[in-house]
Design an enzyme around this catalytic site. Sequence first.
Site, PDB file in Angstrom:
ATOM      1  N   ASP A  13       0.828  -1.215   0.000  1.00 24.07           N
ATOM      2  CA  ASP A  13       0.000   0.000   0.000  1.00 24.07           C
ATOM      3  C   ASP A  13       0.856   1.256   0.000  1.00 24.07           C
ATOM      4  O   ASP A  13       0.556   2.226  -0.703  1.00 24.07           O
ATOM      5  CB  ASP A  13      -0.912   0.031   1.235  1.00 24.07           C
ATOM      6  N   ARG A  33      12.677   1.348   8.536  1.00 26.39           N
ATOM      7  CA  ARG A  33      13.674   0.805   9.463  1.00 26.39           C
ATOM      8  C   ARG A  33      15.077   1.035   8.911  1.00 26.39           C
ATOM      9  O   ARG A  33      15.274   0.939   7.700  1.00 26.39           O
ATOM     10  CB  ARG A  33      13.455  -0.697   9.648  1.00 26.39           C
ATOM     11  N   ALA A  84       2.699  -1.905  10.023  1.00 24.92           N
ATOM     12  CA  ALA A  84       2.120  -2.805  11.032  1.00 24.92           C
ATOM     13  C   ALA A  84       2.665  -4.211  10.809  1.00 24.92           C
ATOM     14  O   ALA A  84       3.172  -4.520   9.721  1.00 24.92           O
ATOM     15  CB  ALA A  84       0.592  -2.844  10.902  1.00 24.92           C
ATOM     16  N   SER A 127      -8.854  -2.324   9.553  1.00 30.46           N
ATOM     17  CA  SER A 127      -8.957  -3.569   8.774  1.00 30.46           C
ATOM     18  C   SER A 127     -10.302  -4.251   8.988  1.00 30.46           C
ATOM     19  O   SER A 127     -10.886  -4.188  10.077  1.00 30.46           O
ATOM     20  CB  SER A 127      -7.837  -4.499   9.236  1.00 30.46           C
ATOM     21  N   GLU A 129     -10.534  -7.190   9.478  1.00 28.68           N
ATOM     22  CA  GLU A 129     -10.288  -8.197  10.533  1.00 28.68           C
ATOM     23  C   GLU A 129     -10.870  -7.734  11.868  1.00 28.68           C
ATOM     24  O   GLU A 129     -11.026  -8.532  12.784  1.00 28.68           O
ATOM     25  CB  GLU A 129      -8.794  -8.473  10.675  1.00 28.68           C
ATOM     26  N   TYR A 151      -3.907  -9.696  15.833  1.00 27.13           N
ATOM     27  CA  TYR A 151      -3.860  -8.674  14.781  1.00 27.13           C
ATOM     28  C   TYR A 151      -5.173  -7.860  14.781  1.00 27.13           C
ATOM     29  O   TYR A 151      -5.149  -6.629  14.806  1.00 27.13           O
ATOM     30  CB  TYR A 151      -3.645  -9.322  13.406  1.00 27.13           C
ATOM     31  N   ARG A 186       1.861  -7.754  -3.522  1.00 23.05           N
ATOM     32  CA  ARG A 186       1.481  -8.391  -2.267  1.00 23.05           C
ATOM     33  C   ARG A 186       2.597  -9.313  -1.783  1.00 23.05           C
ATOM     34  O   ARG A 186       3.283  -9.954  -2.608  1.00 23.05           O
ATOM     35  CB  ARG A 186       0.204  -9.207  -2.545  1.00 23.05           C
ATOM     36  N   PHE A 190       0.694 -14.032   2.005  1.00 18.96           N
ATOM     37  CA  PHE A 190      -0.768 -13.890   1.943  1.00 18.96           C
ATOM     38  C   PHE A 190      -1.336 -14.839   0.885  1.00 18.96           C
ATOM     39  O   PHE A 190      -0.666 -15.128  -0.112  1.00 18.96           O
ATOM     40  CB  PHE A 190      -1.152 -12.437   1.645  1.00 18.96           C
TER      41      PHE A 190
END
Length: 339
Positions: A13, A33, A84, A127, A129, A151, A186, A190
């Site tokens: 994304d 990072r 995340a 999300s 989720e 999550y 992606r 996944f």
Amino acid sequence: MKKVFITGITGQDGSYLAELLLQKGYKVYGFVRRVALEDEQHRLQRILNILDRIELIPGSIESYPSIYKAISSVRPDEVYHLAAQSFVSYSFEDEFSTLQSNISGTHYILAAVKDIVPHARFYFAGSSEMFGKVNTVPQNENTPFHPRSAYGISKVAGFDLTRNYREAYNLFACSGILYNHESPRRGFEFVTRKITSHVAMIKLGIISKLELGNLEARRDWGHAKDYVMAMWLMLQQDTPADFIICRGENHSVLEFCEKAFSYVGLNYKDYLVINPKFYRPAEVEILLGDYSKAKNILGWNPTISFEELVVEMVEKDLEYNSKKIQQFYPVQDQKARVR
Ligand code: F7E
């Protein structure tokens, strides 16, 4: 020139969003990072094409001082918090790190924005989720949450924090409740990318089977490129609010498999093997969203169909794996391999 600060810019994304915002004339800053800067070809692969047009700031979403310093130096107009631990399966293996980085990371960024740039607009990557064990189909912005993993729980906490900063401190803070969104960018862990990469490798004769878990799970799959447009639109409104972003149509994992295999002229039944190790301790069986609010207020609509998504992913994986074969095998071997 408007300045934007993106966490998670190296991900699917983040990379599409950065491209969109560059096109729109923003100065783009990405929070990454430190190790990512030492391994550009691998860790920055999704943003290699725009590296010369963006600025990367090293730090960690787990460190408040590094976030504070980064936001103080950029002083962004818009902040998109996409970073995340996003792999649901992994959150069962390590609940602690998922909760820690997803909840505290969101809290630190909100707190820094409130203190340093209170007029900046903030986007949180919520999300589907969060709905988890759904009690209504389709879900809308008023459907209660019932997360089924660390999550999902971390995303509910991030959603609540975002709403609380909006209500308590008047921050322009929005959450997108995004349903599964995929693309050739992606990650391979996944299910969609796992399927399309395996289909391509099977077609090219590199491997001979695909192992999956629950084939009955149903997801409302869309294309990530469409969904980053919705994120941007949320921050261009007069008032902050939360929005469901989905396609309003769901398919099972099995249907995804059938489509991907049949596109390359193969029957999934000849290659698919069920492996119980890919089942989750608590599964989200069905997700289906209703994006009427986004349609009415943002004027947003998905543009890429399920079929187009599957085809694009399979084609890109065929291309990717063919290149790998060309690097490793002589020409006469390549002809013999293709099924
Ligand atoms: O699983 C089933 C699995 O890992 C989809 C993340 O972006 O979307 C994503 O979460 C379904 C599940 O995505 C395998 O049990 C079967 O029912 O692709 P997934 P997810 O868990 O839905 C939401 C919206 C997010 O926010 C998340 O960050 O597929 N499934 N067999 C499998 N899944 C995987 N990964 N691997 C299998 O072998």
